[in-house]
Design a protein around this motif. Structure first.
Motif, PDB file in Angstrom:
ATOM      1  N   LEU A  94    -134.492 -48.163  36.935  1.00 35.02           N
ATOM      2  CA  LEU A  94    -134.507 -47.899  35.489  1.00 35.02           C
ATOM      3  C   LEU A  94    -135.700 -48.630  34.884  1.00 35.02           C
ATOM      4  CD1 LEU A  94    -130.721 -48.510  34.646  1.00 35.02           C
ATOM      5  CD2 LEU A  94    -131.895 -46.296  34.552  1.00 35.02           C
ATOM      6  N   VAL A  95    -136.481 -47.958  34.063  1.00 38.88           N
ATOM      7  CA  VAL A  95    -137.621 -48.622  33.429  1.00 38.88           C
ATOM      8  C   VAL A  95    -137.196 -49.129  32.047  1.00 38.88           C
ATOM      9  CG1 VAL A  95    -139.988 -48.357  32.575  1.00 38.88           C
ATOM     10  CG2 VAL A  95    -139.302 -47.271  34.727  1.00 38.88           C
ATOM     11  N   LEU A  96    -137.308 -50.434  31.874  1.00 39.00           N
ATOM     12  CA  LEU A  96    -136.956 -51.060  30.597  1.00 39.00           C
ATOM     13  C   LEU A  96    -138.246 -51.429  29.866  1.00 39.00           C
ATOM     14  CD1 LEU A  96    -135.050 -52.459  28.553  1.00 39.00           C
ATOM     15  CD2 LEU A  96    -135.099 -54.473  30.031  1.00 39.00           C
ATOM     16  N   ALA A 105    -147.151 -47.448  40.162  1.00 39.34           N
ATOM     17  CA  ALA A 105    -146.082 -48.396  39.802  1.00 39.34           C
ATOM     18  C   ALA A 105    -146.297 -49.676  40.602  1.00 39.34           C
ATOM     19  CB  ALA A 105    -144.713 -47.800  40.068  1.00 39.34           C
ATOM     20  N   GLY A 106    -145.447 -50.662  40.336  1.00 40.05           N
ATOM     21  CA  GLY A 106    -145.624 -51.968  40.969  1.00 40.05           C
ATOM     22  C   GLY A 106    -146.695 -52.721  40.200  1.00 40.05           C
ATOM     23  N   THR A 107    -146.410 -53.940  39.831  1.00 40.78           N
ATOM     24  CA  THR A 107    -147.370 -54.701  39.014  1.00 40.78           C
ATOM     25  C   THR A 107    -147.437 -56.154  39.454  1.00 40.78           C
ATOM     26  OG1 THR A 107    -146.831 -53.302  37.114  1.00 40.78           O
ATOM     27  CG2 THR A 107    -147.958 -55.373  36.631  1.00 40.78           C
ATOM     28  N   LYS A 108    -148.657 -56.674  39.500  1.00 41.02           N
ATOM     29  CA  LYS A 108    -148.893 -58.105  39.724  1.00 41.02           C
ATOM     30  C   LYS A 108    -150.073 -58.506  38.842  1.00 41.02           C
ATOM     31  CE  LYS A 108    -149.449 -59.352  44.132  1.00 41.02           C
ATOM     32  NZ  LYS A 108    -148.631 -60.449  44.667  1.00 41.02           N
ATOM     33  N   ILE A 130    -152.646 -55.519  38.401  1.00 42.44           N
ATOM     34  CA  ILE A 130    -152.938 -54.551  39.462  1.00 42.44           C
ATOM     35  C   ILE A 130    -151.678 -53.734  39.737  1.00 42.44           C
ATOM     36  CG2 ILE A 130    -154.845 -55.764  40.566  1.00 42.44           C
ATOM     37  CD1 ILE A 130    -152.827 -56.877  42.602  1.00 42.44           C
ATOM     38  N   HIS A 131    -151.891 -52.517  40.249  1.00 44.21           N
ATOM     39  CA  HIS A 131    -150.781 -51.605  40.545  1.00 44.21           C
ATOM     40  C   HIS A 131    -150.983 -50.961  41.909  1.00 44.21           C
ATOM     41  CE1 HIS A 131    -149.642 -51.800  36.357  1.00 44.21           C
ATOM     42  NE2 HIS A 131    -150.778 -51.262  35.948  1.00 44.21           N
ATOM     43  N   LEU A 132    -149.894 -50.395  42.446  1.00 41.78           N
ATOM     44  CA  LEU A 132    -149.976 -49.550  43.638  1.00 41.78           C
ATOM     45  C   LEU A 132    -150.127 -48.102  43.181  1.00 41.78           C
ATOM     46  CD1 LEU A 132    -147.142 -51.143  45.779  1.00 41.78           C
ATOM     47  CD2 LEU A 132    -149.532 -50.870  46.490  1.00 41.78           C
ATOM     48  N   TYR A 153    -146.632 -51.660  22.905  1.00 42.28           N
ATOM     49  CA  TYR A 153    -145.509 -51.280  23.769  1.00 42.28           C
ATOM     50  C   TYR A 153    -145.814 -51.590  25.241  1.00 42.28           C
ATOM     51  CZ  TYR A 153    -144.005 -48.539  19.719  1.00 42.28           C
ATOM     52  OH  TYR A 153    -143.609 -48.152  18.463  1.00 42.28           O
ATOM     53  N   ALA A 154    -144.762 -52.004  25.968  1.00 39.76           N
ATOM     54  CA  ALA A 154    -144.919 -52.197  27.420  1.00 39.76           C
ATOM     55  C   ALA A 154    -143.547 -52.201  28.082  1.00 39.76           C
ATOM     56  CB  ALA A 154    -145.633 -53.502  27.728  1.00 39.76           C
ATOM     57  N   GLY A 155    -143.536 -51.791  29.344  1.00 36.27           N
ATOM     58  CA  GLY A 155    -142.275 -51.785  30.083  1.00 36.27           C
ATOM     59  C   GLY A 155    -142.527 -52.025  31.549  1.00 36.27           C
TER      60      GLY A 155
HETATM   61  C1  LIG Z   1    -144.264 -48.665  32.082  1.00 34.29           C
HETATM   62  C2  LIG Z   1    -145.454 -49.207  32.213  1.00 34.29           C
HETATM   63  O1  LIG Z   1    -146.161 -49.222  33.396  1.00 34.29           O
HETATM   64  C3  LIG Z   1    -145.832 -48.357  34.477  1.00 34.29           C
HETATM   65  C4  LIG Z   1    -147.077 -48.115  35.235  1.00 34.29           C
HETATM   66  C5  LIG Z   1    -147.496 -48.995  36.196  1.00 34.29           C
HETATM   67  C6  LIG Z   1    -146.636 -50.019  36.631  1.00 34.29           C
HETATM   68  C7  LIG Z   1    -145.347 -50.068  36.219  1.00 34.29           C
HETATM   69  C8  LIG Z   1    -144.410 -51.104  36.721  1.00 34.29           C
HETATM   70  O2  LIG Z   1    -144.823 -51.943  37.549  1.00 34.29           O
HETATM   71  O3  LIG Z   1    -143.263 -51.150  36.306  1.00 34.29           O
HETATM   72  C9  LIG Z   1    -144.786 -49.010  35.343  1.00 34.29           C
HETATM   73  O4  LIG Z   1    -144.211 -48.083  36.205  1.00 34.29           O
HETATM   74  C10 LIG Z   1    -146.144 -49.840  31.081  1.00 34.29           C
HETATM   75  O5  LIG Z   1    -147.306 -50.225  31.227  1.00 34.29           O
HETATM   76  O6  LIG Z   1    -145.545 -49.935  29.995  1.00 34.29           O
END
Ligand SMILES: C=C(O[C@H]1C=CC=C(C(=O)O)[C@@H]1O)C(=O)O
Length: 376
Positions: free
Chosen positions: A139-141, A204-207, A258-260, A342-344
């Motif tokens: 779930l994306v919050l 997706a994926g964030t660091k 960074i993201h995957l 905004y961010a999630g």
């Molecule tokens: C929902 C967002 O990022 C998405 C894109 C890349 C990484 C994300 C993450 O790691 O959750 C999100 O899926 C946002 O920037 O608000």
């Protein structure tokens, strides 16, 4: 983009009037494009599928409702490139636009919450409980952050700063009397290409961005989170009997994170059914969750605020020419005195509150950097 700087005020003068404006710059390009629409050239739709057979600049919400419809600007004017824009901004044709009346539509209000962290924590617990009960796998919050803004920070100048600072992002500014003014600098493509050859990504994926040269190690949570997006896209292609090619997953930098990213190339020849395709693509599990329908409903009912155009999609839709649509991330809504950012982030059952909160703070920084950077 220096000489445009001289005539920035002219574009700012149009914001708030009875018209539509889109100013955008594609990733890797030096040249922005300006689109202007009269009020009667701004189409409103209550469903993504209504984008079938439609061309124009699209601003689509995360979830459609009467206040936040899908908007399409059918441009009266399209100017590409800095030199052409410079000429246009000084022309008599521009005076006609400046003379249009101010719009009377009510400005969207957003309450500043005393404790943004407390509100996030409450939603986090609700989301985590649903994940623990296996109501969804992901779930994306998300959340918003309200900043007051000094009068000398101007929208078009902010757009140009974002273009300079984020050359690999899709940078845009879009104003209509219905949506108000939004600006963003997003790393996530939703749909790009010319029929029948299209591209999309699982991002997706964030660091936090690593120090240059340092090897990035992705943990299981981040890998799984991105894998749900990959799985969703592959299932969608199979259901639609679409042929696709999956490229190798790699790490990309977007601002200070960074993201995957896994890119997909695919064939979709029904150029007059792009609305149907977008309705299936949006929202991907990168901004919604998995399974999609359950996660979508859960977010709308439980997130505690309306995302409006954040995590919707924005950009150019074309039947026969180049489509370039991006997920509306790292964005902000620009009201008279405030900026609402905004961010999630994706939650799995293994998510930890402090890490997820920090991730939203890091993502908000993309736009805060621009707002606070006087020198850039
Ligand atoms: C929902 C967002 O990022 C998405 C894109 C890349 C990484 C994300 C993450 O790691 O959750 C999100 O899926 C946002 O920037 O608000």
């Amino acid at each position: 983009m220096n000489f445009l700087q001289l005539h920035i005020d002219t574009i700012d003068q149009l914001i708030g009037k009875e018209l539509g404006i889109a100013l955008y710059r594609l990733p890797g390009s030096e040249e922005p494009t300006l689109l202007l629409s009269f009020l009667n050239q701004i189409e409103q739709q209550d469903d993504y599928a209504a984008l079938n057979d439609v061309e124009g600049f699209v601003m689509a919400p995360f979830y459609c409702n009467a206040l936040h419809p899908v908007l399409v600007l059918h441009p009266e004017v399209i100017i590409s490139g800095i030199k052409n824009m410079e000429t246009f901004l000084q022309s008599d044709a521009m005076k006609r636009w400046v003379a249009l009346p101010q719009s009377h539509s009510a400005e969207s209000a957003c309450q500043a919450i005393d404790s943004e962290k407390k509100a996030y924590e409450i939603s986090f617990q609700r989301f985590l409980q649903a994940l623990t009960l296996k109501e969804a796998d992901k779930l994306v919050l998300s959340r918003y952050h309200v900043e007051s803004r000094s009068e000398n920070i101007k929208p078009t100048e902010t757009f140009l700063k974002a273009c300079n600072r984020y050359p690999d992002a899709f940078v845009y500014l879009c104003y209509t009397p219905v949506s108000g003014l939004w600006l963003g600098s997003t790393p996530e493509m939703l749909l790009s290409g010319v029929a029948p050859h299209f591209h999309t990504v699982a991002l997706a994926g964030t660091k936090p961005a690593a120090i240059d040269g340092k090897v990035v190690r992705w943990d299981t949570k981040n890998r799984q989170e991105q894998q749900w997006v990959v799985t969703y896209l592959k299932e969608l292609f199979s259901d639609l009997e679409i042929e696709w090619h999956e490229n190798q997953t790699h790490t990309i930098k977007a601002g200070n994170v960074i993201h995957l990213k896994t890119s997909f190339d695919f064939e979709f020849s029904q150029y007059n059914h792009l609305g149907d395709l977008l309705k299936k693509l949006h929202p991907t599990p990168a901004v919604c969750g998995f399974p999609k329908e359950k996660a979508y409903r859960f977010i709308v009912d439980n997130e505690g605020y309306n995302r409006k155009y954040y995590s919707g999609f924005v950009g150019v839709l074309s039947k026969n020419d180049q489509t370039n649509l991006y997920v509306n991330l790292r964005c902000m809504e620009w009201t008279r005195h405030q900026t609402i950012l905004y961010a999630g982030g994706g939650l799995l059952v293994s998510s930890q509150l402090h890490k997820e909160w920090k991730e939203t703070e890091d993502k908000l920084q993309t736009m805060l950097n621009i707002l606070h950077d006087e020198a850039n």
